[in-house]
Write an enzyme that holds these catalytic residues in place. Structure first.
Site, PDB file in Angstrom:
ATOM      1  N   ASP A  12       0.523  -1.130  -0.361  1.00  0.00           N
ATOM      2  CA  ASP A  12      -0.013  -0.762   0.224  1.00  0.00           C
ATOM      3  C   ASP A  12       1.244   1.026  -0.261  1.00  0.00           C
ATOM      4  O   ASP A  12       1.063   2.313   1.292  1.00  0.00           O
ATOM      5  CB  ASP A  12      -1.073   0.123   1.046  1.00  0.00           C
ATOM      6  CG  ASP A  12       0.189   0.183   2.808  1.00  0.00           C
ATOM      7  OD1 ASP A  12      -0.750   0.229   3.209  1.00  0.00           O
ATOM      8  OD2 ASP A  12       0.253  -0.186   2.376  1.00  0.00           O
ATOM      9  N   ASP A  17       6.708   1.459   2.119  1.00  0.00           N
ATOM     10  CA  ASP A  17       6.703   1.006   1.229  1.00  0.00           C
ATOM     11  C   ASP A  17       7.622   0.353   0.022  1.00  0.00           C
ATOM     12  O   ASP A  17       7.940  -0.260  -0.766  1.00  0.00           O
ATOM     13  CB  ASP A  17       5.017   0.447   0.573  1.00  0.00           C
ATOM     14  CG  ASP A  17       4.154   0.027   1.527  1.00  0.00           C
ATOM     15  OD1 ASP A  17       3.922   1.112   2.274  1.00  0.00           O
ATOM     16  OD2 ASP A  17       3.215  -0.768   1.620  1.00  0.00           O
ATOM     17  N   ASN A  42      -2.713   2.784   3.133  1.00  0.00           N
ATOM     18  CA  ASN A  42      -1.850   4.118   3.793  1.00  0.00           C
ATOM     19  C   ASN A  42      -2.928   5.628   3.341  1.00  0.00           C
ATOM     20  O   ASN A  42      -2.832   6.097   3.204  1.00  0.00           O
ATOM     21  CB  ASN A  42      -0.554   4.263   2.877  1.00  0.00           C
ATOM     22  CG  ASN A  42       0.733   3.297   4.338  1.00  0.00           C
ATOM     23  OD1 ASN A  42      -0.047   3.184   5.437  1.00  0.00           O
ATOM     24  ND2 ASN A  42       1.404   2.601   3.847  1.00  0.00           N
ATOM     25  N   THR A 127       3.030  -5.785   1.786  1.00  0.00           N
ATOM     26  CA  THR A 127       3.633  -4.769   3.435  1.00  0.00           C
ATOM     27  C   THR A 127       2.035  -3.954   3.592  1.00  0.00           C
ATOM     28  O   THR A 127       2.727  -2.650   3.606  1.00  0.00           O
ATOM     29  CB  THR A 127       4.535  -4.377   2.516  1.00  0.00           C
ATOM     30  OG1 THR A 127       4.425  -3.269   1.766  1.00  0.00           O
ATOM     31  CG2 THR A 127       5.959  -4.687   2.812  1.00  0.00           C
ATOM     32  N   PHE A 168      -0.586  -0.741  12.647  1.00  0.00           N
ATOM     33  CA  PHE A 168      -1.484  -0.421  11.142  1.00  0.00           C
ATOM     34  C   PHE A 168      -2.403  -1.856  10.705  1.00  0.00           C
ATOM     35  O   PHE A 168      -3.546  -1.799  10.282  1.00  0.00           O
ATOM     36  CB  PHE A 168      -1.291   0.528  10.898  1.00  0.00           C
ATOM     37  CG  PHE A 168      -1.373   1.265   9.503  1.00  0.00           C
ATOM     38  CD1 PHE A 168      -1.982   0.218   8.125  1.00  0.00           C
ATOM     39  CD2 PHE A 168      -2.684   1.948   9.902  1.00  0.00           C
ATOM     40  CE1 PHE A 168      -2.572   1.228   6.631  1.00  0.00           C
ATOM     41  CE2 PHE A 168      -3.089   2.633   8.877  1.00  0.00           C
ATOM     42  CZ  PHE A 168      -3.804   2.530   7.195  1.00  0.00           C
ATOM     43  N   ASN A 169      -1.561  -2.146  10.123  1.00  0.00           N
ATOM     44  CA  ASN A 169      -2.011  -3.466   9.173  1.00  0.00           C
ATOM     45  C   ASN A 169      -3.011  -4.576   9.313  1.00  0.00           C
ATOM     46  O   ASN A 169      -3.638  -4.852   8.382  1.00  0.00           O
ATOM     47  CB  ASN A 169      -0.779  -3.852   7.958  1.00  0.00           C
ATOM     48  CG  ASN A 169       0.729  -2.813   7.243  1.00  0.00           C
ATOM     49  OD1 ASN A 169      -0.272  -2.084   7.213  1.00  0.00           O
ATOM     50  ND2 ASN A 169       1.513  -3.092   7.445  1.00  0.00           N
ATOM     51  N   HIS A 241       9.109   0.777   8.175  1.00  0.00           N
ATOM     52  CA  HIS A 241       9.588  -0.755   8.820  1.00  0.00           C
ATOM     53  C   HIS A 241       8.774  -1.767   8.237  1.00  0.00           C
ATOM     54  O   HIS A 241       9.587  -2.862   7.559  1.00  0.00           O
ATOM     55  CB  HIS A 241       7.520  -0.462   9.467  1.00  0.00           C
ATOM     56  CG  HIS A 241       7.258   0.504  10.193  1.00  0.00           C
ATOM     57  ND1 HIS A 241       7.683  -0.001  11.932  1.00  0.00           N
ATOM     58  CD2 HIS A 241       6.468   1.499  10.822  1.00  0.00           C
ATOM     59  CE1 HIS A 241       7.701   0.684  12.438  1.00  0.00           C
ATOM     60  NE2 HIS A 241       6.643   1.911  12.054  1.00  0.00           N
ATOM     61  N   ASP A 242       8.612  -1.658   7.090  1.00  0.00           N
ATOM     62  CA  ASP A 242       8.171  -2.229   5.315  1.00  0.00           C
ATOM     63  C   ASP A 242       9.251  -2.989   4.414  1.00  0.00           C
ATOM     64  O   ASP A 242       9.706  -4.263   4.321  1.00  0.00           O
ATOM     65  CB  ASP A 242       7.301  -1.599   4.219  1.00  0.00           C
ATOM     66  CG  ASP A 242       5.850  -1.807   4.660  1.00  0.00           C
ATOM     67  OD1 ASP A 242       5.306  -0.448   4.087  1.00  0.00           O
ATOM     68  OD2 ASP A 242       5.222  -2.439   5.681  1.00  0.00           O
TER      69      ASP A 242
HETATM   70  O1  RIB Z   1       2.366  -0.151  11.040  1.00  0.00           O
HETATM   71  C1  RIB Z   1       3.682  -0.239   9.935  1.00  0.00           C
HETATM   72  C2  RIB Z   1       2.771  -0.604   8.290  1.00  0.00           C
HETATM   73  O2  RIB Z   1       1.950   0.477   8.233  1.00  0.00           O
HETATM   74  C3  RIB Z   1       4.066  -0.313   7.327  1.00  0.00           C
HETATM   75  O3  RIB Z   1       3.111  -1.569   6.336  1.00  0.00           O
HETATM   76  C4  RIB Z   1       3.044   1.166   6.714  1.00  0.00           C
HETATM   77  O4  RIB Z   1       3.260   1.328   5.134  1.00  0.00           O
HETATM   78  C5  RIB Z   1       1.919   0.972   7.262  1.00  0.00           C
HETATM   79  O5  RIB Z   1       1.558   0.479   6.129  1.00  0.00           O
HETATM   80 CA    CA Z   2       2.816  -0.399   4.032  1.00  0.00          CA
END
Ligand code: RIB
Ligand code: CA
Length: 316
Positions: A12, A17, A42, A127, A168-169, A241-242
């Protein structure tokens, strides 16, 4: 020389990403991309798909991009403009792509996996929210035998970012995440315990943004927005993160974790989207299929990521 991993990335984009894609694109000796699929997260599905198309061209991947789920399985979609900007890439404008996206990501993933030569498998690298992956596993269970591993960014053994206990994901689509974690497939959970330690500080971001290479300038610009956005404003480092997904595949030695069961809280309560990882160290009834990353060497991450950006600057 180990053979290349066949990769299907579901994402996303999204600043992190995008940086994850940069890392992967710098290592064609390790990864053979079969395609990129997109999922709303996102930003809206239109925006993240446009970003994936632009990134595929900008990074020289030039692989098929397929548009996926517009909303989570059951929940209302959330976006993260305050973190990733209105366009999803920290308001950095990449050159428009000549490609158009295919539809639908779930069909594309099924065709790519079932179209592999007999005996071959691919690695899924999600991701974003796990909506597409969950739909594919439910509608086309025959893909299971074609999946070598699922290396995903999501969850946390302890803590959260979108809430105190959820990442979040997973929070965006907890039901989809439960389908993936309960699938019994080999999953590597790159959760916040490790990914929060992996990023670039402001000095590195500013140096990239002031660089002469087009990839350095794009990544630096995205990270400068990321650092000035709500989530990271005033903090010394932006967690990318990704990028830990591909970094784990390239350098597993800079991460540590354990095999355990992961259950997803699909309630409407305080802990919606919590990934409950059983770290009690008890003898499990059956061998858990999930590896949860719990720690990372942030200095090594930064070194390898900056090497990758330099490689792309020289190549593209
Ligand atoms: O929490 C971080 C994740 O949430 C990452 O994948 C970021 O791109 C968002 O999608
Ligand atoms: Ca992401």
């Amino acid at each position: 020389m180990e053979s290349k991993r066949k990769i299907l990335m579901d994402c996303d984009p999204g600043v992190d990403d995008a940086v994850a894609l940069c890392l992967a694109a710098a290592h064609p000796e390790a990864f053979a991309f079969l395609g990129i699929t997109t999922v709303a997260g996102n930003q809206t599905i239109e925006k993240v798909t446009e970003n994936a198309l632009r990134l595929s061209g900008f990074l020289g991947l030039n692989v098929p991009v397929a548009m996926g789920a517009r909303t989570p399985l059951l929940r209302a979609p959330l976006t993260a403009s305050e973190v990733h900007g209105k366009n999803g890439l920290g308001n950095v404008e990449l050159p428009a792509s000549a490609q158009t996206a295919r539809e639908h990501a779930v069909l594309f993933l099924r065709d790519a996996l079932c179209g592999l030569p007999a005996g071959e498998q691919a690695t899924l690298v999600p991701t974003g929210p796990l909506t597409n992956i969950a739909l594919m596993l439910r509608v086309f269970p025959e893909v299971r035998e074609r999946i070598a591993q699922i290396v995903l960014m999501g969850g946390a053994a302890c803590g959260g970012n979108i809430t105190a206990t959820a990442e979040f994901n997973i929070y965006e689509d907890p039901e989809a995440a439960a389908i993936v974690f309960d699938s019994g497939l080999p999953v590597v959970m790159c959760g916040l315990d490790a990914t929060a330690k992996c990023g670039l500080d402001r000095a590195a971001a500013d140096a990239l943004a002031g660089g002469t290479g087009k990839v350095s300038r794009a990544v630096g610009g995205m990270l400068q927005f990321y650092l000035n956005a709500g989530a990271y404003r005033g903090r010394p480092m932006a967690s990318i993160h990704d990028a830990s997904t591909f970094m784990y595949l390239l350098h597993p030695e800079i991460y540590s974790g354990c095999r355990t069961t992961v259950r997803v809280d699909c309630s409407e309560g305080f802990n919606r989207g919590m990934t409950v990882c059983d770290l009690r160290g008890r003898e499990p009834a059956a061998e858990p299929s999930v590896t949860v990353l719990l720690d990372a060497d942030g200095a090594k991450f930064q070194e390898y990521l900056l090497d990758a950006v330099r490689t792309l600057d020289e190549r593209l």
